[in-house]
Structure formats: C-alpha cells, structure tokens
Design a protein around this motif. Structure first.
Motif, PDB file in Angstrom:
ATOM      1  N   ILE A   9      -8.030   7.570  34.949  1.00  0.00           N
ATOM      2  CA  ILE A   9      -8.328   6.197  34.589  1.00  0.00           C
ATOM      3  C   ILE A   9      -7.298   5.288  35.257  1.00  0.00           C
ATOM      4  O   ILE A   9      -6.116   5.571  35.217  1.00  0.00           O
ATOM      5  N   VAL A  10      -7.793   4.210  35.852  1.00  0.00           N
ATOM      6  CA  VAL A  10      -6.930   3.211  36.476  1.00  0.00           C
ATOM      7  C   VAL A  10      -6.932   1.977  35.576  1.00  0.00           C
ATOM      8  O   VAL A  10      -7.990   1.480  35.204  1.00  0.00           O
ATOM      9  N   TYR A  11      -5.762   1.519  35.212  1.00  0.00           N
ATOM     10  CA  TYR A  11      -5.672   0.363  34.321  1.00  0.00           C
ATOM     11  C   TYR A  11      -4.428  -0.449  34.634  1.00  0.00           C
ATOM     12  O   TYR A  11      -3.504   0.094  35.241  1.00  0.00           O
ATOM     13  N   PRO A  12      -4.354  -1.716  34.278  1.00  0.00           N
ATOM     14  CA  PRO A  12      -5.485  -2.540  33.849  1.00  0.00           C
ATOM     15  C   PRO A  12      -6.403  -2.784  35.043  1.00  0.00           C
ATOM     16  O   PRO A  12      -5.968  -2.741  36.193  1.00  0.00           O
ATOM     17  N   LYS A  57      -1.760   1.276  36.903  1.00  0.00           N
ATOM     18  CA  LYS A  57      -1.295   2.621  36.587  1.00  0.00           C
ATOM     19  C   LYS A  57      -2.472   3.576  36.675  1.00  0.00           C
ATOM     20  O   LYS A  57      -3.614   3.178  36.450  1.00  0.00           O
ATOM     21  N   ILE A  58      -2.179   4.826  37.014  1.00  0.00           N
ATOM     22  CA  ILE A  58      -3.192   5.877  37.017  1.00  0.00           C
ATOM     23  C   ILE A  58      -2.822   6.820  35.877  1.00  0.00           C
ATOM     24  O   ILE A  58      -1.772   7.454  35.909  1.00  0.00           O
ATOM     25  N   SER A  74       2.153   7.929  43.913  1.00  0.00           N
ATOM     26  CA  SER A  74       2.243   7.542  42.507  1.00  0.00           C
ATOM     27  C   SER A  74       2.741   8.736  41.714  1.00  0.00           C
ATOM     28  O   SER A  74       2.221   9.840  41.855  1.00  0.00           O
ATOM     29  N   ILE A  75       3.767   8.521  40.919  1.00  0.00           N
ATOM     30  CA  ILE A  75       4.273   9.585  40.065  1.00  0.00           C
ATOM     31  C   ILE A  75       3.795   9.310  38.634  1.00  0.00           C
ATOM     32  O   ILE A  75       3.482   8.177  38.297  1.00  0.00           O
ATOM     33  N   PRO A  76       3.715  10.349  37.806  1.00  0.00           N
ATOM     34  CA  PRO A  76       3.256  10.134  36.426  1.00  0.00           C
ATOM     35  C   PRO A  76       4.044   9.021  35.736  1.00  0.00           C
ATOM     36  O   PRO A  76       5.259   8.903  35.905  1.00  0.00           O
ATOM     37  N   ASP A  77       3.329   8.190  34.989  1.00  0.00           N
ATOM     38  CA  ASP A  77       3.899   7.091  34.213  1.00  0.00           C
ATOM     39  C   ASP A  77       4.574   6.015  35.056  1.00  0.00           C
ATOM     40  O   ASP A  77       5.463   5.310  34.577  1.00  0.00           O
TER      41      ASP A  77
END
Length: 67
Positions: free
Chosen positions: A1-4, A12-13, A37-40
């Motif tokens: 999920i990509v948000y916002p 963020k992913i 992209s790294i987690p969080d």
C-alpha cells in the motif's frame, strides 16, 4: 500500500520487509526518479509537479497522485 495518496511532499510504502528499489514515471511513461525505500521510511516527492505518476517497485505498479 502506498500512502498518503494523493500526497503533497512524501509517500510511504507499507509492508516492506527489506530495502526495495523504486522508480517513478510520469503517466506518459517518462522516467522521473529512482531510489531505494527502506521499511518505515518516506520517499520525498516534493519536487514533483502536481499530477499523476506511476510508482514501480517489487514488480508492481501503483498510480500515485501528487497534490
């Protein structure tokens, strides 16, 4: 999920388990930027002009809206 989504300055992913390479393209397929992209973590999209983009990562494509 990509948000916002739509987003103004960052996205963020969610659900990433490890660092993931991503690419952003304009809706007509023009390459815009790439990175890791790294987690969080957040992906800065503040330099993109308002519009629709395609975010590719992990063999997936997601439509991204920039406010």
């Amino acid at each position: 999920i990509v948000y916002p989504n739509p987003a103004k300055s960052f996205i963020k992913i969610s659900g990433l388990q490890k660092s993931t390479e991503y690419e952003i393209f304009s809706i007509d397929g023009k390459f815009i930027k790439k990175g890791i992209s790294i987690p969080d973590s957040e992906i800065n999209i503040s330099t993109l002009v308002k519009g629709t983009y395609v975010l590719k990562f992990n063999n997936q494509s997601v439509k991204l809206m920039k406010d």
